[in-house]
Design a protein around this motif. Sequence first.
Motif, PDB file in Angstrom:
ATOM      1  N   ARG A 176       0.830  -1.208   0.000  1.00  0.00           N
ATOM      2  CA  ARG A 176       0.000   0.000   0.000  1.00  0.00           C
ATOM      3  C   ARG A 176       0.860   1.252   0.000  1.00  0.00           C
ATOM      4  O   ARG A 176       0.581   2.226  -0.715  1.00  0.00           O
ATOM      5  CB  ARG A 176      -0.907  -0.010   1.233  1.00  0.00           C
ATOM      6  CG  ARG A 176      -1.898   1.141   1.261  1.00  0.00           C
ATOM      7  CD  ARG A 176      -2.658   1.156   2.575  1.00  0.00           C
ATOM      8  NE  ARG A 176      -1.768   1.381   3.695  1.00  0.00           N
ATOM      9  CZ  ARG A 176      -1.304   2.591   4.059  1.00  0.00           C
ATOM     10  NH1 ARG A 176      -1.644   3.661   3.364  1.00  0.00           N
ATOM     11  NH2 ARG A 176      -0.495   2.702   5.092  1.00  0.00           N
ATOM     12  N   SER A 177       1.919   1.229   0.783  1.00  0.00           N
ATOM     13  CA  SER A 177       2.831   2.372   0.840  1.00  0.00           C
ATOM     14  C   SER A 177       3.502   2.600  -0.514  1.00  0.00           C
ATOM     15  O   SER A 177       3.650   3.735  -0.965  1.00  0.00           O
ATOM     16  CB  SER A 177       3.883   2.137   1.932  1.00  0.00           C
ATOM     17  OG  SER A 177       4.793   3.222   1.980  1.00  0.00           O
ATOM     18  N   LEU A 178       3.903   1.509  -1.171  1.00  0.00           N
ATOM     19  CA  LEU A 178       4.513   1.632  -2.493  1.00  0.00           C
ATOM     20  C   LEU A 178       3.532   2.240  -3.496  1.00  0.00           C
ATOM     21  O   LEU A 178       3.901   3.111  -4.302  1.00  0.00           O
ATOM     22  CB  LEU A 178       4.978   0.262  -2.986  1.00  0.00           C
ATOM     23  CG  LEU A 178       6.199  -0.338  -2.290  1.00  0.00           C
ATOM     24  CD1 LEU A 178       6.386  -1.801  -2.691  1.00  0.00           C
ATOM     25  CD2 LEU A 178       7.458   0.466  -2.651  1.00  0.00           C
ATOM     26  N   ALA A 179       2.278   1.801  -3.447  1.00  0.00           N
ATOM     27  CA  ALA A 179       1.263   2.318  -4.370  1.00  0.00           C
ATOM     28  C   ALA A 179       1.045   3.803  -4.151  1.00  0.00           C
ATOM     29  O   ALA A 179       0.910   4.579  -5.110  1.00  0.00           O
ATOM     30  CB  ALA A 179      -0.045   1.552  -4.188  1.00  0.00           C
ATOM     31  N   GLU A 180       0.997   4.219  -2.879  1.00  0.00           N
ATOM     32  CA  GLU A 180       0.784   5.630  -2.583  1.00  0.00           C
ATOM     33  C   GLU A 180       1.948   6.494  -3.027  1.00  0.00           C
ATOM     34  O   GLU A 180       1.775   7.684  -3.294  1.00  0.00           O
ATOM     35  CB  GLU A 180       0.561   5.801  -1.072  1.00  0.00           C
ATOM     36  CG  GLU A 180      -0.777   5.234  -0.592  1.00  0.00           C
ATOM     37  CD  GLU A 180      -0.933   5.342   0.911  1.00  0.00           C
ATOM     38  OE1 GLU A 180       0.065   5.691   1.593  1.00  0.00           O
ATOM     39  OE2 GLU A 180      -2.040   5.066   1.414  1.00  0.00           O
ATOM     40  N   ASN A 181       3.122   5.901  -3.138  1.00  0.00           N
ATOM     41  CA  ASN A 181       4.314   6.639  -3.574  1.00  0.00           C
ATOM     42  C   ASN A 181       4.556   6.525  -5.074  1.00  0.00           C
ATOM     43  O   ASN A 181       5.639   6.874  -5.561  1.00  0.00           O
ATOM     44  CB  ASN A 181       5.549   6.156  -2.809  1.00  0.00           C
ATOM     45  CG  ASN A 181       5.531   6.594  -1.357  1.00  0.00           C
ATOM     46  OD1 ASN A 181       5.294   7.756  -1.054  1.00  0.00           O
ATOM     47  ND2 ASN A 181       5.766   5.660  -0.450  1.00  0.00           N
ATOM     48  N   GLY A 182       3.567   5.988  -5.793  1.00  0.00           N
ATOM     49  CA  GLY A 182       3.666   5.942  -7.251  1.00  0.00           C
ATOM     50  C   GLY A 182       4.403   4.744  -7.804  1.00  0.00           C
ATOM     51  O   GLY A 182       4.662   4.687  -9.008  1.00  0.00           O
ATOM     52  N   GLU A 183       4.731   3.778  -6.968  1.00  0.00           N
ATOM     53  CA  GLU A 183       5.437   2.587  -7.449  1.00  0.00           C
ATOM     54  C   GLU A 183       4.428   1.449  -7.617  1.00  0.00           C
ATOM     55  O   GLU A 183       4.448   0.440  -6.897  1.00  0.00           O
ATOM     56  CB  GLU A 183       6.549   2.200  -6.476  1.00  0.00           C
ATOM     57  CG  GLU A 183       7.619   3.297  -6.328  1.00  0.00           C
ATOM     58  CD  GLU A 183       8.782   2.844  -5.470  1.00  0.00           C
ATOM     59  OE1 GLU A 183       9.487   1.895  -5.898  1.00  0.00           O
ATOM     60  OE2 GLU A 183       8.967   3.418  -4.390  1.00  0.00           O
ATOM     61  N   ALA A 238       4.182  -2.463  -6.135  1.00  0.00           N
ATOM     62  CA  ALA A 238       3.050  -2.739  -5.244  1.00  0.00           C
ATOM     63  C   ALA A 238       2.244  -3.929  -5.745  1.00  0.00           C
ATOM     64  O   ALA A 238       1.857  -4.813  -4.963  1.00  0.00           O
ATOM     65  CB  ALA A 238       2.160  -1.497  -5.158  1.00  0.00           C
ATOM     66  N   ALA A 239       2.006  -3.997  -7.048  1.00  0.00           N
ATOM     67  CA  ALA A 239       1.231  -5.095  -7.616  1.00  0.00           C
ATOM     68  C   ALA A 239       1.926  -6.430  -7.384  1.00  0.00           C
ATOM     69  O   ALA A 239       1.291  -7.429  -7.000  1.00  0.00           O
ATOM     70  CB  ALA A 239       1.019  -4.864  -9.109  1.00  0.00           C
ATOM     71  N   ARG A 240       3.248  -6.445  -7.566  1.00  0.00           N
ATOM     72  CA  ARG A 240       3.976  -7.703  -7.387  1.00  0.00           C
ATOM     73  C   ARG A 240       3.931  -8.165  -5.929  1.00  0.00           C
ATOM     74  O   ARG A 240       3.841  -9.357  -5.645  1.00  0.00           O
ATOM     75  CB  ARG A 240       5.420  -7.541  -7.852  1.00  0.00           C
ATOM     76  CG  ARG A 240       5.545  -7.451  -9.380  1.00  0.00           C
ATOM     77  CD  ARG A 240       6.990  -7.580  -9.830  1.00  0.00           C
ATOM     78  NE  ARG A 240       7.793  -6.408  -9.451  1.00  0.00           N
ATOM     79  CZ  ARG A 240       7.879  -5.299 -10.174  1.00  0.00           C
ATOM     80  NH1 ARG A 240       7.194  -5.192 -11.311  1.00  0.00           N
ATOM     81  NH2 ARG A 240       8.636  -4.300  -9.777  1.00  0.00           N
ATOM     82  N   ALA A 299      -6.406  -5.144  -7.265  1.00  0.00           N
ATOM     83  CA  ALA A 299      -7.420  -4.675  -8.213  1.00  0.00           C
ATOM     84  C   ALA A 299      -7.327  -3.174  -8.420  1.00  0.00           C
ATOM     85  O   ALA A 299      -7.399  -2.672  -9.551  1.00  0.00           O
ATOM     86  CB  ALA A 299      -8.815  -5.050  -7.701  1.00  0.00           C
ATOM     87  N   VAL A 300      -7.145  -2.451  -7.325  1.00  0.00           N
ATOM     88  CA  VAL A 300      -7.078  -0.987  -7.422  1.00  0.00           C
ATOM     89  C   VAL A 300      -5.821  -0.556  -8.190  1.00  0.00           C
ATOM     90  O   VAL A 300      -5.875   0.319  -9.062  1.00  0.00           O
ATOM     91  CB  VAL A 300      -7.096  -0.356  -6.018  1.00  0.00           C
ATOM     92  CG1 VAL A 300      -6.838   1.145  -6.097  1.00  0.00           C
ATOM     93  CG2 VAL A 300      -8.431  -0.620  -5.331  1.00  0.00           C
TER      94      VAL A 300
END
Length: 370
Positions: free
Chosen positions: A16-23, A27-29, A51-52
């Motif tokens: 979740r933290s990776l997704a919020e930082n644009g990575e 994050a998906a992996r 999914a998000v």
Amino acid sequence: MSPVTDDPARMCEEARSLAENGEAGRAARLFEKVLELGETSCRAQAALGLAVVLDDAGEVERARDADRAAIATGDPEYGPRAAYHLALTHERAGEHAEAAPAWRTVVGFGNPAYLPPAHLALARIADGAGEFDEARGHWEAVLATGDAEYGPPAAHDLAQRHLERGEPARAQRVLAAGLKLIDRGTAPYAYGRLAVALGIAYLDQAIGSFGAALGEEPSDPEVGPLATELLARTLPLRGRAGEAAEVWRRGLSDPSTAGQVRARLRRDFGGDEDDADPADLWWEPVVEQAVSDGTLPALTGEAFGALDHMYALLAVRHADAPEDRRAGEAHDALDKAVQVPGDYVWGPLLQESFAERLRLAMGPADRSER
């Protein structure tokens, strides 16, 4: 990249933290790594997170598969959230028929946080398909939740359908319930929207009551004229001017009520009764007909247009006449004619308009010579 931990909860938090930082890719992996661990307590959370992330990356079909994986866990929190997300992906694509099963899945979970938007979406889908009874059930379900965000639009939509079906009393009850959900101070526009709709519902109910008072039989000589006027003056407020004209016509054609109906029709007519008998004024029937037909604004426009043209013709002749030729009956008549409008509230506006047009037509050189 290998995760720094094998704890699925910490892996989800890191993803979740990776997704919020644009990575998004990383994050998906990481979410996928959690899913590979099998039936853990974080499986639904990881599937929804995946999914998000995939949806944001434009991989909609893979995102939908991840949503379905989250739903399949039956998790009471992430299951309905995933169904909600799945429904939104279909709504966004205009696939309302495909969205409906997902919304029903949301409802099936019974999570109170997601019931209002799901029921509202299902109501609108059913309404679009012409299934009023089904739509009504969902709109009423939204209102039953007492939700301040989704309840008011549900009340508005349901009330509109009741009004279209000639059920103003039901519309009033629905709108009153919707208004109770709104804080007028924080949502003035939503409150105003429902308040206006409630007023319309009362108008429609009044129209029904006035019409019922008239009925098909000869009208009550006391109630009939009043009901005729009220109905004829209310119908145009609902865009039904043609019906209003017919109401006036029926009232004027009924010997038992014609006199009182005509008096009510003419209640706003101007004029000094000492000057002339209205029956002797040629324009009275024209004005009366315009009022009953709802065409008085058009008649007024025509009258002012004709007056403006005639005044211009008279005033030009009067202004162009040399001083030594301004004597005589004809020029006296012209002089009096151009002064007539000055006695009315709108007279100065007419005279100013003519003066300005004359000034522009003459030009600077002509003005200096005169």
